[in-house]
Design an enzyme around this catalytic site. Structure first.
Site, PDB file in Angstrom:
ATOM      1  N   GLY A  91      47.531  57.050  16.681  1.00 16.36           N
ATOM      2  CA  GLY A  91      46.404  56.364  17.308  1.00 16.36           C
ATOM      3  C   GLY A  91      45.256  57.308  17.608  1.00 16.36           C
ATOM      4  O   GLY A  91      44.125  56.879  17.855  1.00 16.36           O
ATOM      5  N   ARG A  92      45.581  58.586  17.639  1.00 15.85           N
ATOM      6  CA  ARG A  92      44.508  59.572  17.883  1.00 15.85           C
ATOM      7  C   ARG A  92      44.815  60.864  17.136  1.00 15.85           C
ATOM      8  O   ARG A  92      44.453  61.946  17.576  1.00 15.85           O
ATOM      9  CB  ARG A  92      44.365  59.842  19.368  1.00 15.85           C
ATOM     10  CG  ARG A  92      45.651  60.265  20.056  1.00 15.85           C
ATOM     11  CD  ARG A  92      45.322  60.782  21.406  1.00 15.85           C
ATOM     12  NE  ARG A  92      46.546  61.021  22.166  1.00 15.85           N
ATOM     13  CZ  ARG A  92      46.578  61.689  23.292  1.00 15.85           C
ATOM     14  NH1 ARG A  92      45.464  62.170  23.782  1.00 15.85           N
ATOM     15  NH2 ARG A  92      47.698  61.858  23.938  1.00 15.85           N
ATOM     16  N   LYS A 112      44.837  66.273  16.684  1.00 19.80           N
ATOM     17  CA  LYS A 112      45.165  65.297  17.727  1.00 19.80           C
ATOM     18  C   LYS A 112      43.955  65.184  18.647  1.00 19.80           C
ATOM     19  O   LYS A 112      43.469  66.203  19.143  1.00 19.80           O
ATOM     20  CB  LYS A 112      46.398  65.794  18.501  1.00 19.80           C
ATOM     21  CG  LYS A 112      46.877  64.895  19.619  1.00 19.80           C
ATOM     22  CD  LYS A 112      48.248  65.374  20.093  1.00 19.80           C
ATOM     23  CE  LYS A 112      48.713  64.639  21.334  1.00 19.80           C
ATOM     24  NZ  LYS A 112      50.045  65.109  21.784  1.00 19.80           N
ATOM     25  N   ASP A 124      41.179  55.129  22.918  1.00 21.60           N
ATOM     26  CA  ASP A 124      39.890  55.635  22.429  1.00 21.60           C
ATOM     27  C   ASP A 124      40.052  56.706  21.349  1.00 21.60           C
ATOM     28  O   ASP A 124      39.053  57.209  20.816  1.00 21.60           O
ATOM     29  CB  ASP A 124      39.058  56.194  23.600  1.00 21.60           C
ATOM     30  CG  ASP A 124      39.744  57.345  24.307  1.00 21.60           C
ATOM     31  OD1 ASP A 124      40.856  57.741  23.883  1.00 21.60           O
ATOM     32  OD2 ASP A 124      39.180  57.854  25.298  1.00 21.60           O
ATOM     33  N   ARG A 182      59.516  60.863  12.634  1.00 19.71           N
ATOM     34  CA  ARG A 182      60.159  60.584  13.916  1.00 19.71           C
ATOM     35  C   ARG A 182      61.254  59.550  13.720  1.00 19.71           C
ATOM     36  O   ARG A 182      61.272  58.847  12.708  1.00 19.71           O
ATOM     37  CB  ARG A 182      59.117  59.991  14.889  1.00 19.71           C
ATOM     38  CG  ARG A 182      57.853  60.813  14.991  1.00 19.71           C
ATOM     39  CD  ARG A 182      56.621  59.916  15.211  1.00 19.71           C
ATOM     40  NE  ARG A 182      55.380  60.673  15.038  1.00 19.71           N
ATOM     41  CZ  ARG A 182      54.726  61.274  16.014  1.00 19.71           C
ATOM     42  NH1 ARG A 182      55.146  61.155  17.250  1.00 19.71           N
ATOM     43  NH2 ARG A 182      53.633  61.966  15.778  1.00 19.71           N
ATOM     44  N   ASP A 251      59.684  57.437  19.392  1.00 17.06           N
ATOM     45  CA  ASP A 251      58.567  57.940  18.581  1.00 17.06           C
ATOM     46  C   ASP A 251      58.240  59.387  18.934  1.00 17.06           C
ATOM     47  O   ASP A 251      57.422  60.012  18.255  1.00 17.06           O
ATOM     48  CB  ASP A 251      57.321  57.050  18.741  1.00 17.06           C
ATOM     49  CG  ASP A 251      56.936  56.843  20.187  1.00 17.06           C
ATOM     50  OD1 ASP A 251      57.789  56.368  20.962  1.00 17.06           O
ATOM     51  OD2 ASP A 251      55.801  57.172  20.567  1.00 17.06           O
TER      52      ASP A 251
HETATM   53  P1  AMP Z   1      52.386  59.189  23.269  1.00 17.07           P
HETATM   54  O1  AMP Z   1      52.898  58.557  24.518  1.00 17.07           O
HETATM   55  O2  AMP Z   1      51.319  60.218  23.491  1.00 17.07           O
HETATM   56  O3  AMP Z   1      53.502  59.692  22.411  1.00 17.07           O
HETATM   57  O4  AMP Z   1      51.660  58.031  22.448  1.00 17.07           O
HETATM   58  C1  AMP Z   1      52.224  56.798  22.173  1.00 17.07           C
HETATM   59  C2  AMP Z   1      51.341  56.045  21.209  1.00 17.07           C
HETATM   60  O5  AMP Z   1      50.068  55.802  21.784  1.00 17.07           O
HETATM   61  C3  AMP Z   1      51.087  56.767  19.908  1.00 17.07           C
HETATM   62  O6  AMP Z   1      51.042  55.800  18.886  1.00 17.07           O
HETATM   63  C4  AMP Z   1      49.731  57.403  20.123  1.00 17.07           C
HETATM   64  O7  AMP Z   1      49.040  57.627  18.920  1.00 17.07           O
HETATM   65  C5  AMP Z   1      49.031  56.344  20.956  1.00 17.07           C
HETATM   66  N1  AMP Z   1      47.989  56.918  21.813  1.00 17.07           N
HETATM   67  C6  AMP Z   1      48.147  57.723  22.874  1.00 17.07           C
HETATM   68  N2  AMP Z   1      46.956  58.038  23.420  1.00 17.07           N
HETATM   69  C7  AMP Z   1      46.007  57.409  22.696  1.00 17.07           C
HETATM   70  C8  AMP Z   1      44.587  57.343  22.760  1.00 17.07           C
HETATM   71  N3  AMP Z   1      43.872  57.969  23.698  1.00 17.07           N
HETATM   72  N4  AMP Z   1      43.964  56.594  21.834  1.00 17.07           N
HETATM   73  C9  AMP Z   1      44.640  55.941  20.884  1.00 17.07           C
HETATM   74  N5  AMP Z   1      45.976  55.972  20.774  1.00 17.07           N
HETATM   75  C10 AMP Z   1      46.662  56.691  21.664  1.00 17.07           C
HETATM   76 MG    MG Z   2      54.014  60.404  20.825  1.00 15.85          MG
END
Ligand code: AMP
Ligand code: MG
Length: 505
Positions: A91-92, A112, A124, A182, A251
């Site tokens: 997502g980012r 990232k 975002d 993953r 994940d």
């Molecule tokens: P995480 O908890 O960081 O492992 O993220 C879980 C999911 O949320 C993953 O698919 C990330 O890519 C997405 N994600 C986390 N932060 C953001 C952000 N600021 N914008 C878009 N996607 C995000």
């Molecule tokens: Mg993650």
């Protein structure tokens, strides 16, 4: 602008159709380099001189993509806090491509915080300076401790504000990983009943991480066994340094066995299996002592995803999968004890001693728990005790006599070992044992208050001094000296009691 001096391969994009989308990072308005990992760049056979300059900053900001690169955003799913999210993904993040390192290993290079992608959902796509520098500190500390981890190659401030609870300076992290595959990557296709793609991914993963299994009969079960082995070893290493990941969603669990996604992670101070620091983990699902059980739970999700590959007969496939899942606790216990023996200064590992040595380690931990003793310092001071001086170890306990009975038992065990090994003399044996212990139990870990102090200075005041100094201390975790003494001090108990970590979102 100078050409970006980096040649990337793209096996993931090339070999796996339907597993990602081509995607370009967003450009940063005024990129400024905050961190560049020259030793890692060398390990990756990159052009260190060029990348530490302007061309590197442009690359690590996402402003320039190397010629011939095919950057992608990868898709995956995942169980988050036990609930299944069928559609996650980068997502980012953007995977720029792959390089072959000095050891001949394929490594991913990904950005990232480089903007929105088709998988951003409500987010975002951005990241802030503090959490990205945090990933540098913890990742480099883990690496120095010999724990498999993704690593930070660079951090660039974007010059763009990011809106969280407050407005924060934005940043992009360049992350290097053995791969970004993953448990959740398999889950994505399994949840859609796309067995062909699960198989394709499994074949790719085997070729990349377990090449000796390529073409072998039973290789898919073999892959599950290898992941079980790697994760058992990894979690045992976490437990032996007091690392709490904080968000062990499927994940965030790699197939390679590397630690990934340093969000709300923290190190335990006073030993407590119930320790939780993450603000979002209100139920304590990912508490320190729960990590081995969660790893097994995550492994069961991987097994479920691979099930149709094990055997055409569902019952037979299930029984093969269960066979692996059932062995996980024993695998984990073996790795844990292996690490604990080294930390206790023991070298002999006859099976006959396993139960007694495990009990010795358990009772030591129970002692630390009862006395709310700092985990890291206790192990370090145990090495002093091995060298013959108990004073500093005792001073960690409110009741200095509390460790007496345990110390006597431990000494007996050490003497038994030395007699068996026909040691050349008592004093040498003691000094050698202490030296060995100081090579496996760190003096410096990323103490939560020191990490926060470094990140606040970098993020609020653009002062990277505290970050640089902490990083230097973390890269030499087994050296005790006057310069790093402040990094070895535990946080005041009231600071730890109120300490909360946040996902790096
Ligand atoms: P995480 O908890 O960081 O492992 O993220 C879980 C999911 O949320 C993953 O698919 C990330 O890519 C997405 N994600 C986390 N932060 C953001 C952000 N600021 N914008 C878009 N996607 C995000
Ligand atoms: Mg993650």
């Amino acid at each position: 602008m100078a050409a970006v001096p980096l040649t990337l391969d793209n096996s993931y994009a090339r070999d796996l159709e339907g597993f990602s989308v081509p995607w370009r990072p967003e450009a940063a308005p005024s990129p400024k380099s905050l961190f560049f990992n020259a030793p890692l760049a060398e390990e990756l056979c990159l052009d260190v001189a060029a990348l530490s300059g302007e061309a590197g900053t442009a690359l690590f900001a996402g402003n320039a993509v190397p010629e011939g690169a095919e950057p992608i955003a990868q898709v995956y799913a995942g169980h988050q806090f036990g609930g299944f999210s069928p559609q996650l993904g980068d997502g980012r993040a953007v995977l720029l491509g792959e390089v072959i390192d000095r050891a001949g290993q394929r490594r991913d290079i990904a950005l990232k915080g480089s903007g929105r992608t088709p998988y951003s959902r409500g987010g975002d796509g951005k990241a802030a300076v503090g959490p990205m520098l945090r990933e540098v500190l913890i990742g480099e500390a883990m690496h120095a401790l010999g724990i498999p981890t993704t690593r930070a190659l660079a951090v660039v401030a974007t010059g763009q504000p990011v809106l969280r609870e407050t407005v924060l300076p934005g940043a992009v992290l360049t992350r290097v990983a053995a791969s970004h595959i993953r448990v959740g990557t398999f889950q994505f296709f399994a949840a859609r009943g796309d067995t062909a793609r699960v198989r394709q991914l499994a074949e790719y993963t085997i070729a990349r991480h377990d090449p000796d299994l390529v073409g072998a009969p039973g290789r898919f079960l073999g892959l599950l066994e290898r992941v079980a082995e790697r994760q058992a070893k990894l979690i045992a290493q976490w437990m032996n340094v007091g690392f709490i990941h904080g968000v062990m969603n499927t994940d965030n669990m790699t197939i390679s066995g590397e630690t990934i996604d340093y969000g709300p992670c923290a190190f335990v101070e006073a030993y407590d299996p119930k320790a939780v620091f993450s603000s979002i983990d209100s139920q304590g699902r990912y508490a320190f002592g729960n990590q081995p059980g969660i790893a097994r739970w995550n492994l069961a999700r991987l097994a479920e995803s691979l099930l149709p590959l094990f055997d055409g007969d569902e019952d037979e496939a299930m029984s093969q999968a269960m066979g692996v899942i059932y062995t996980f606790p024993a695998l984990y216990a073996r790795h844990l004890l292996h690490g604990q023996r080294a930390k206790l200064g023991l070298r002999t590992a006859e099976a006959a001693d396993d139960a007694a040595d495990a009990a010795l380690a358990d009772d030591w931990l129970a002692l630390l728990h009862a006395g709310r003793v700092d985990f890291t310092l206790a192990w370090w001071r145990l090495a002093d005790a091995a060298a013959g001086d108990d004073t500093l170890l005792r001073s960690l306990f409110v009741d200095a006599g509390a460790p007496d009975a345990w110390l006597a038992r431990w000494r007996e065990r050490c003497v038994r070992e030395d007699e068996g090994a026909s040691s050349s003399g008592e004093a040498t044996a003691a000094a050698t044992r202490a030296a060995r212990m100081r090579r496996v139990s760190p003096w410096v870990i990323p103490r939560n208050h020191r990490v926060e102090e470094a990140l606040t200075a970098a993020s609020d005041d653009e002062d990277l001094g505290p970050f640089d100094r902490l990083l230097e201390a973390l890269r030499r975790p087994y050296d005790e000296n006057a310069d790093n003494a402040r990094y070895a001090e535990p946080a005041p108990a009231d600071v730890t009691a109120c300490y909360r970590t946040f996902c790096g979102t």
